[in-house]
Write a protein that holds these residues in place. Structure first.
Motif, mmCIF file in Angstrom:
data_model
loop_
_atom_site.group_PDB
_atom_site.id
_atom_site.type_symbol
_atom_site.label_atom_id
_atom_site.label_comp_id
_atom_site.label_asym_id
_atom_site.label_seq_id
_atom_site.Cartn_x
_atom_site.Cartn_y
_atom_site.Cartn_z
ATOM 1 N N UNK A 659 0.815 -1.255 -0.116
ATOM 2 C CA UNK A 659 -0.006 -0.144 0.143
ATOM 3 C C UNK A 659 0.709 1.090 0.005
ATOM 4 N N UNK A 662 2.286 1.867 -3.282
ATOM 5 C CA UNK A 662 1.158 2.490 -4.175
ATOM 6 C C UNK A 662 1.272 3.918 -4.042
ATOM 7 N N UNK A 666 2.610 9.118 -5.453
ATOM 8 C CA UNK A 666 1.752 10.374 -5.633
ATOM 9 C C UNK A 666 2.191 11.452 -4.721
ATOM 10 N N UNK A 757 -11.432 7.950 -2.038
ATOM 11 C CA UNK A 757 -10.703 7.829 -3.487
ATOM 12 C C UNK A 757 -11.315 8.229 -4.508
ATOM 13 N N UNK A 761 -11.291 11.512 -7.261
ATOM 14 C CA UNK A 761 -10.787 11.468 -8.564
ATOM 15 C C UNK A 761 -12.133 12.129 -9.324
ATOM 16 N N UNK B 129 -9.092 -1.407 -1.341
ATOM 17 C CA UNK B 129 -8.168 -0.340 -1.000
ATOM 18 C C UNK B 129 -7.046 -0.628 -2.185
ATOM 19 N N UNK B 130 -6.441 -1.792 -2.227
ATOM 20 C CA UNK B 130 -5.148 -1.845 -3.072
ATOM 21 C C UNK B 130 -5.670 -1.288 -4.583
ATOM 22 N N UNK B 132 -8.197 0.386 -5.582
ATOM 23 C CA UNK B 132 -8.424 1.928 -6.069
ATOM 24 C C UNK B 132 -7.116 2.636 -5.664
ATOM 25 N N UNK B 133 -6.422 2.213 -4.925
ATOM 26 C CA UNK B 133 -4.984 3.173 -4.905
ATOM 27 C C UNK B 133 -4.424 3.130 -6.207
ATOM 28 N N UNK B 134 -4.163 1.690 -6.537
ATOM 29 C CA UNK B 134 -3.533 1.267 -7.909
ATOM 30 C C UNK B 134 -3.895 1.876 -8.986
ATOM 31 N N UNK B 135 -5.369 2.077 -9.172
ATOM 32 C CA UNK B 135 -5.871 2.424 -10.113
ATOM 33 C C UNK B 135 -5.576 3.921 -10.444
ATOM 34 N N UNK B 136 -5.612 4.669 -9.300
ATOM 35 C CA UNK B 136 -5.345 5.994 -9.394
ATOM 36 C C UNK B 136 -3.773 6.218 -10.053
ATOM 37 N N UNK B 137 -2.976 5.380 -9.423
ATOM 38 C CA UNK B 137 -1.685 5.576 -9.675
ATOM 39 C C UNK B 137 -1.661 5.404 -11.380
ATOM 40 N N UNK B 139 -3.372 5.770 -13.406
ATOM 41 C CA UNK B 139 -4.084 6.889 -14.327
ATOM 42 C C UNK B 139 -3.156 8.017 -14.391
#
Lengths: 764, 141
Positions: A659, A662, A666, A757, A761, B129-130, B132-137, B139
């Motif tokens: 996590x 990931x 950002x 999240x 977006x 959680x993993x 949704x975080x990874x998707x953003x990243x 993008x």
């Protein structure tokens, strides 16, 4: 019994299914539900009128003494029949009133929940069950007042009603609990048998204050009356049902129900008398300036609620008789008048009486209904309202000392009630026809049939009062006072003082009506001062609470995560340090025992990883450092024979690192934001937390912990839980309820993370 | 994310093994270290590994169901395991065990069903959680 009490809840679940067929079908079929409840309770009439009492009990939480105990005597029966009868009319009426509205099924869901809750309130014999139903009525009322939730005023009024009655509900709960502590039972019928214990209790004063806070807020007694006129934001069928015929009478019901236990105390009687009288007069006077049909009716409802409270406060046989008759009469005519107001609003598009006039030719049926209900409300012979008013006057006159003053106040208040009735029941129909936003014509059958039936009932109950009411009032267990009443109910008592006073009241009221313009000018010269209005204080407390909450939030939750951590660490460890300092001394610490090589090595790695995490120049290095700390701790768990913990820790660490990796993409590069003083402050807090934890562990390992639970779980794990892994058996069997709670929290937290999240977006 | 060939190939073989292992942990939990919570975490790490090597979209396709549905069904399974006793006339969450011993799995009982619920819930939460975080990243890249 349980089925008929809960039928509304069952209906609420079924409504969406019936709606699938068609809205029209739903609105025609659903009045059967309240009607069947009405006939069910009506079937008890002869039993109850013969003096029997019906008790049914279903166990719910017997270990706490909380059960579905139902108790039906004269008082409950009268209320239950009013609720289901007016309910039937309102269900039928709403089908036409909300015709074509997409929210029709929603309306039926809310109102069915309300009806069942209300039936529950008046039939429960258990304080706790009653309380739950009581709160359910507040919640359904909130939903119904805010039915037009797109309107801001609707939302405001709904919230106001919920907050005022909800606050009263909390006080009521406190009162009930104190009552339970005093008497040792939740059963209302048992409590009513021990007035001496209740009145002699050291909590008596508090019990009375708390319970009255609950009932006064619910029944909109002064100074909590302001929510009721605002609640007129609700659709008219709701106002007719909740805010005149039933829910606002829940408080009145409870006071009457508990009267046998409290009625002998001066405190109880005087409070009811004073606040009841104040509400009766105050609300009547306030109504004078209103021009909205529904608000006028709301103020007259307030006045009647005050009268009912006053009558319980008087508490004589005659007063109780007046109470029951007046209650029935009011529910019949006020429900009707509200529905008439709804018809006028629906057909003309306005509720402003200044704009309404001369509708008699266009809406003849509605006019007949309105006049019949109005005559009953004014107390004109031969309607039931006449019997009601006569008995009220008689019971007030009977009072020994201040009866003479009270009768003047009562007449004054009733004068305004007559005025309101003339404004609502006559004014829109007579005189010259005025143009209205919509072209008025007669209401459809479903809208006038119900009110017509209620108005006719008022007439029938008046003329044949000796037939229907007499038996119920005189020979049933009313439950308000311990003796049975023995006063025959008659329509005609002959020419006496009460009749004279009734006539004077009507004449005064009509005088006020015809001289309205003159008095309005007179009233306008007194502009009301805002700080005498209780709603001003409501708004003050409401705004104050919000701004206080905002202030505290801005201070504590300022958006900087590091500050949250600082606060959490400081609070937690200050408390721990305080406890350690007070209850333990350093002498108790025992640093003996041998240390193995593994432990030394692990401790060494641990320290290195920590230092790495703290001094890292890049995020990735810091994460690696933290991961190292986590894995070493997992190894420690393994050494101290906690394999389950170790496994969990390993997987959690792994996932956490993933996590983190990931997330760090950002984040911007490490920058130095904090000043040296801040860093020193953080070092001090961190060292303090670390040292406290260190001593805590030392103290814990020095004290021998004995726990019966531990032995029990170890001994019972296999025989009862059929598992050898004690930890797991505790998690999924012995304390499975805790685990269920925890996983629910986890699920909610995950949804929170997810929506945060996704929301971000969208913003981007 | 640049994916390495070795990692990709290894993951394809590792994934079923880790999933099997996670299920094994879940089942053995009653008598030996393990259980639904750890099992769920291990299974989640398998999918996380796949997401890292092949990308989130492929991992989501492989999972087939939305993690939110996994959370919901986990909760429902856990709750219904407790309700079983209620319909049998005893207290909520009272444990019931089958008399018959199944091969490999052993006795089946409501606590095991509860644990299975926990397994799916934890798997769902971790993946939600993993992913949704990874998707953003993804993008951002």
């Amino acid at each position: 019994m349980l089925f008929f009490v809960l039928l509304g809840f069952i209906t609420a679940v079924l409504v969406p299914l019936i709606k699938k067929i068609s809205d029209n079908f739903l609105s025609w079929i659903i009045p059967i539900i309240p009607a069947s409840i009405f006939f069910y309770f009506a079937s008890f009439y002869y039993q109850i009128a013969d003096g029997e009492v019906i008790k049914v009990s279903y166990s719910w939480i017997p270990s706490l003494g909380i059960n579905f105990d139902f108790y039906i005597d004269g008082l409950s029966l009268v209320f239950a029949m009013i609720i289901s009868l007016v309910g039937t009319v309102v269900y039928l009426y709403a089908g036409s009133y909300l015709k074509g509205d997409t929210r029709l099924s929603k309306f039926y869901i809310y109102i069915s929940i309300f009806m069942s809750s209300m039936i529950g309130v008046v039939t429960s014999d258990n304080l706790m069950t009653l309380f739950i139903f009581w709160e359910l009525t507040s919640i359904s009322s909130y939903l119904l007042i805010g039915f037009n939730h797109e309107k801001e005023s609707s939302r405001y009024s709904a919230l106001q009603a919920l907050l005022v009655t909800g606050l009263g509900g909390l006080a009521l709960l406190a009162g009930f609990i104190l009552l339970y502590i005093t008497t040792g039972t939740w059963d209302i019928s048992e409590i009513n048998k021990m007035p001496a214990e209740v009145i002699g209790s050291s909590y008596f004063f508090l019990i009375v204050i708390f319970i009255l806070l609950g009932t006064f807020t619910k029944s909109a007694q002064f100074p909590f009356h302001f929510w009721l006129p605002n609640a007129m934001e609700a659709p008219t069928p709701v106002s007719a049902y909740l805010h005149s015929a039933t829910m606002v009478k829940a408080g009145i019901y409870l006071m009457a129900r508990l009267n046998p236990a409290f009625g002998n105390s001066i405190l109880w009687n005087d409070l009811l008398l004073v606040f009841g009288t104040a509400t009766m007069l105050f609300a009547a006077v306030l109504s004078f300036k209103q021009t909205d049909l529904k608000k006028l009716l709301a103020y007259s409802t307030l006045s009647v609620l005050g009268t009912l409270t006053m009558l319980i406060g008087i508490g004589s046989d005659l007063a109780i008789k007046a109470f029951i008759i007046y209650l029935i009469a009011h529910s019949l005519y006020k429900g009707t008048l509200f529905l008439v107001a709804g018809i006028i609003d629906h057909e003309t598009g306005t509720r402003n009486i200044e704009k309404l006039s001369g509708l008699r030719k266009l809406m003849p049926i509605t006019m007949i209904i309105a006049v019949a209900a109005s005559l009953s409300k004014m107390g004109i012979i031969p309607l039931v309202g006449f019997v009601g008013k006569e008995t009220v006057y008689a019971s007030v006159l009977e009072l020994p000392i201040f009866g003479n003053y009270l009768i003047v106040i009562t007449i004054l208040a009733n004068m305004f009630v007559v005025y309101i009735t003339a404004m609502v029941g006559f004014r829109p129909f007579f005189g010259k026809l005025k143009s209205t936003p919509k072209n008025p014509h007669e209401a459809p059958f479903r809208m006038w049939s119900g009110p017509m039936f209620l108005a006719l009932s008022g007439l029938v109950l008046g003329i044949f009062s000796s037939l229907f009411l007499n038996k119920l009032i005189n020979s049933s267990e009313l439950g308000i006072i311990s003796e049975r009443l023995n006063i025959p109910v008659k329509l005609w008592h002959g020419f006496n003082l009460e009749l004279l006073l009734s006539t004077i009241t009507v004449l005064l009221g009509l005088f006020l009506y015809f001289k309205r313009e003159y008095f309005l000018k007179f009233v306008a010269s007194f502009s009301s001062v805002k700080f005498v209005q209780p709603s001003y204080y409501y708004q003050f407390i409401f705004d104050g609470t919000l701004s206080l909450a905002k202030y505290i939030t801005s201070k504590i939750q300022n958006g900087y995560l590091r500050f949250y951590i600082l606060v959490i660490l400081l609070t937690t460890f200050s408390l721990i340090a305080y406890t350690l300092h007070t209850f333990y001394s350093f002498n108790e610490i025992n640093i003996g025992g041998s240390v193995s090589v593994y432990e030394v090595i692990l401790a060494f790695i641990l320290i290195i990883s920590t230092l790495l995490a703290v001094s890292a120049k890049s995020r990735l290095a810091a994460i690696v450092g933290l991961g190292g700390v986590g894995y070493v701790i997992a190894l420690f768990f393994l050494i101290y024979s906690a394999p389950d913990l170790a496994m969990t820790q390993f997987s959690i660490e792994t996932l956490t690192v993933i996590l983190f990796v990931l997330v760090i993409y950002k984040l911007p590069k490490y920058l130095s934001f904090s000043s040296t003083t801040r860093r020193i402050r953080d070092i001090i807090v961190a060292s303090f937390a670390g040292l406290t934890m260190f001593f805590l562990v030392l103290v814990i390992s020095g004290t021998s912990l004995t726990s019966e639970l531990k032995e029990y779980f170890i001994a019972e794990s296999y025989p009862s839980g059929k598992g050898l892994n004690v930890v797991n058996v505790i998690l999924v069997d012995f304390r499975a309820l805790d685990t269920l709670g925890e996983i629910t929290v986890l699920a909610v937290a995950a949804i929170g993370v997810y929506s945060l999240l996704k929301l971000r977006k969208k913003d981007n | 994310m640049r994916s390495s060939l070795i990692l990709c190939t290894a993951t394809r073989f590792l994934l079923p093994i880790i999933l099997m292992f996670s299920f094994f942990i879940l089942l053995r939990g009653h008598n030996e270290p393990g259980g639904g919570f750890i099992g769920g975490l291990v299974a989640a790490s398998a999918f996380a590994l796949y997401a890292i090597s092949h990308g989130v979209t492929y991992a989501q396709q492989l999972l087939k169901v939305n993690p939110i549905n996994l959370i919901a069904s986990g909760l429902i399974i856990a709750l219904s395991s407790g309700l079983f006793a209620v319909f049998n006339g005893s207290n909520f969450m009272q444990g019931y065990w089958s008399e018959f011993k199944f091969p490999v799995i052993g006795k089946i009982g409501t606590p095991l069903i509860f644990d299975i619920g926990v397994y799916f819930l934890v798997l769902g939460i971790a993946l939600l959680i993993i992913f949704s975080l990874a998707e953003e990243e993804e993008e951002i890249q």
